[in-house]
Design an enzyme around this catalytic site. Structure first.
Site, short mmCIF file in Angstrom:
data_model
loop_
_atom_site.label_atom_id
_atom_site.label_comp_id
_atom_site.label_asym_id
_atom_site.label_seq_id
_atom_site.Cartn_x
_atom_site.Cartn_y
_atom_site.Cartn_z
N CYS A 342 49.72 -13.46 34.85
CA CYS A 342 48.99 -14.18 33.81
C CYS A 342 48.83 -15.65 34.19
O CYS A 342 48.15 -15.97 35.16
CB CYS A 342 49.64 -13.98 32.45
SG CYS A 342 48.50 -14.31 31.09
N HIS A 426 50.50 -8.15 31.76
CA HIS A 426 51.92 -8.13 31.41
C HIS A 426 52.37 -6.67 31.30
O HIS A 426 51.59 -5.78 31.01
CB HIS A 426 52.17 -8.81 30.06
CG HIS A 426 51.87 -10.27 30.04
ND1 HIS A 426 52.63 -11.20 30.70
CD2 HIS A 426 50.88 -10.97 29.40
CE1 HIS A 426 52.14 -12.41 30.49
NE2 HIS A 426 51.08 -12.30 29.72
#
Length: 502
Positions: A342, A426
């Site tokens: 991310c 994630h």
């Protein structure tokens, strides 16, 4: 029992409210009770995306798993995601609605959110036999009581009984219990049914005289003494539960299947978010995970992870100031493994255009991946499924940055160049087959004779941990009394403990 409920409050942050709430949920569902968790307002950088595309606190997602129900936005209607010491992004019903300073939030906006929070709680109470609510911080934060939507504010509005949890491992728990009660108004005190001692080490009989005196002083009983439990590794909310250079799990690392261990260093960037991504690595026998903040701590690492962050540009500056960016570049040049997730993925790219999060404009990335990132005002919230390294992968996305991948080998939604990988996903490492394949690649690139265990199931380990929480409640709390509280509410005639709220 339809519509029963309980508020689990705490004497302090990190007293154990999240895990106690999860434990009560697991105990109840094992009894056949249809139960759901709830937290009106949560402040956390660890979040999760529900199947309907709503962002909620990861602790509430974990509690929903404990209750064996699908997490929804109803369970955490307000999520605050800090962007600095003084401001947070406000997420309402799973969607961001703006950025507010602490003064702006507590000065008026919080009050506006009371009705939607209560509407969510009432909807859950209509759907489930019981709703176990988690408070935030302490209910005795008297400066915030007027606008409270997570502690005694909802307890009063919904007439929920309250059990206060205290962490005895820190010391001072009797003063905390007494002081918390004595700083509440008479009306609030009528709902505080008693206390739950958490993280006790030793002989409980030595504690009993103090519990008797506490009962004499407050007129309230203690519903249980939970022992200190090592190695639970359950998601919590605010910050790392371990020291910066401690291992990510409290349990002893299992011996490796192969000849070598695998050392993983996680850069502890500012505003680190979803650092729970590395829990699945730490669950692998022979994998040692540490959080680091100095370049020399990367030297002997077999894999370096640059995790998610709520402030990518700030994290980039920090990596450079600390000398970590240079060390990451050296690793890449030597073919040594690096994984960016991310915000960490964005930092490893060539360039970032940010007029949204930091408003810093165009900023150069570390340049290890052929990726350019532009920050969009609309947040991406998704639950993608894909394939990588020949294995099925599930994950979730929470980001404003939109990545334009200009080269490299495809890797999930990102790319790979040599031994540098990057993705927005994630939770991908929780996919067992993919995690094992990824670790084999890391071990080969690092020259380690590490072999992933063939049978580690992260989902099974998580279920075992949640069952341990249920066991703590079932074996060490007065469950008959807790059940009466949930069904019938706080007992009548609880005495007032002076001086009360000012």
């Amino acid at each position: 029992m339809r519509g029963g409920g309980l508020l689990v409050a705490g004497t302090t942050s990190d007293a154990g409210k999240s895990v106690v709430t999860a434990g009560i949920c697991r105990w109840l569902v094992r009894k056949g009770v249809k139960v759901a968790p709830f937290k009106g307002q949560n402040m956390s950088l660890n979040s999760f995306v529900t199947r309907e595309g709503a962002e909620i606190g990861r602790a509430q997602a974990m509690q929903a798993q404990a209750a064996r129900v699908e997490p929804t936005a109803l369970m955490n209607p307000v999520l605050l995601k800090p962007g600095s010491d003084r401001s947070s992004q406000v997420v309402l019903m799973g969607k961001p609605v703006g950025e507010l300073s602490a003064r702006g939030y507590h000065g008026g906006r919080q009050k506006e959110l009371f009705e939607p929070v209560m509407a969510c709680l009432e909807e859950l109470r209509g759907m489930y036999d019981a709703v176990i609510c988690e408070g935030a911080g302490s209910p005795a934060e008297i400066n915030l009581r007027r606008t409270d939507i997570v502690n005694m504010g909802i307890a009063r509005a919904a007439q929920l009984p309250v059990v206060v949890v205290g962490d005895i491992d820190r010391g001072g728990v009797f003063a905390q219990f007494f002081g918390t009660t004595a700083l509440l108004s008479p009306e609030d005190q009528q709902l505080v049914a008693g206390y739950l001692v958490n993280k006790f080490r030793g002989d409980v009989t030595l504690l009993e005289p103090g519990l008797d005196m506490l009962h004499g002083l407050t007129g309230r009983r203690t519903f249980g003494v939970l022992p200190y439990a090592h190695g639970l590794g359950i998601d919590e909310e605010d910050g790392l539960r371990v020291s910066l250079r401690g291992t990510v799990r409290e349990s002893v690392v299992a011996p490796p299947v192969g000849a070598d261990v695998l050392r993983v260093a996680v850069c502890a960037v500012p505003l680190m978010s979803n650092f729970t991504d590395v829990d699945a690595l730490a669950a692998e026998p022979g994998v040692v995970v540490r959080f680091v903040d100095r370049p020399e701590e990367l030297v002997d690492a077999d894999l370096v992870v640059v995790p998610g962050t709520r402030g990518t540009v700030k994290a980039l500056a920090w990596l450079r100031e600390r000398g970590l960016a240079d060390e990451l570049a050296r690793r890449a040049a030597e073919g040594r493994p690096v994984l960016g997730i991310c915000g960490g993925f964005q930092a490893l790219g060539e360039r970032i255009e940010d007029e949204v999060e930091s408003k810093a404009g165009t900023v150069d990335g570390i340049g290890l991946l052929p990726v350019r990132v532009r920050f969009a005002r609309e947040k991406t919230l998704a639950r993608p499924v894909g394939e990588a390294l020949g294995e099925r992968v599930e994950g979730y996305e929470i980001h404003h940055g939109v990545a334009d991948v200009l080269g490299g080998e495809p890797f999930l939604d990102g790319c790979r160049v040599g031994s540098v990988w990057g993705t927005h996903w994630h939770g991908s490492l929780e996919s067992d087959g993919f995690r094992r394949a990824f670790l084999r690649e890391v071990a080969a690139a690092a020259g380690r004779r590490f072999v992933p265990a063939p049978d580690t199931s992260f989902g099974t380990l998580r279920e075992e941990q949640l069952d341990r929480l249920g066991d703590l409640i079932e074996e060490h709390a007065d469950t008959d009394a807790l059940l009466r509280l949930i069904e019938e509410g706080a007992p009548a005639g609880l005495p007032f403990v002076p001086p009360g709220a000012p």
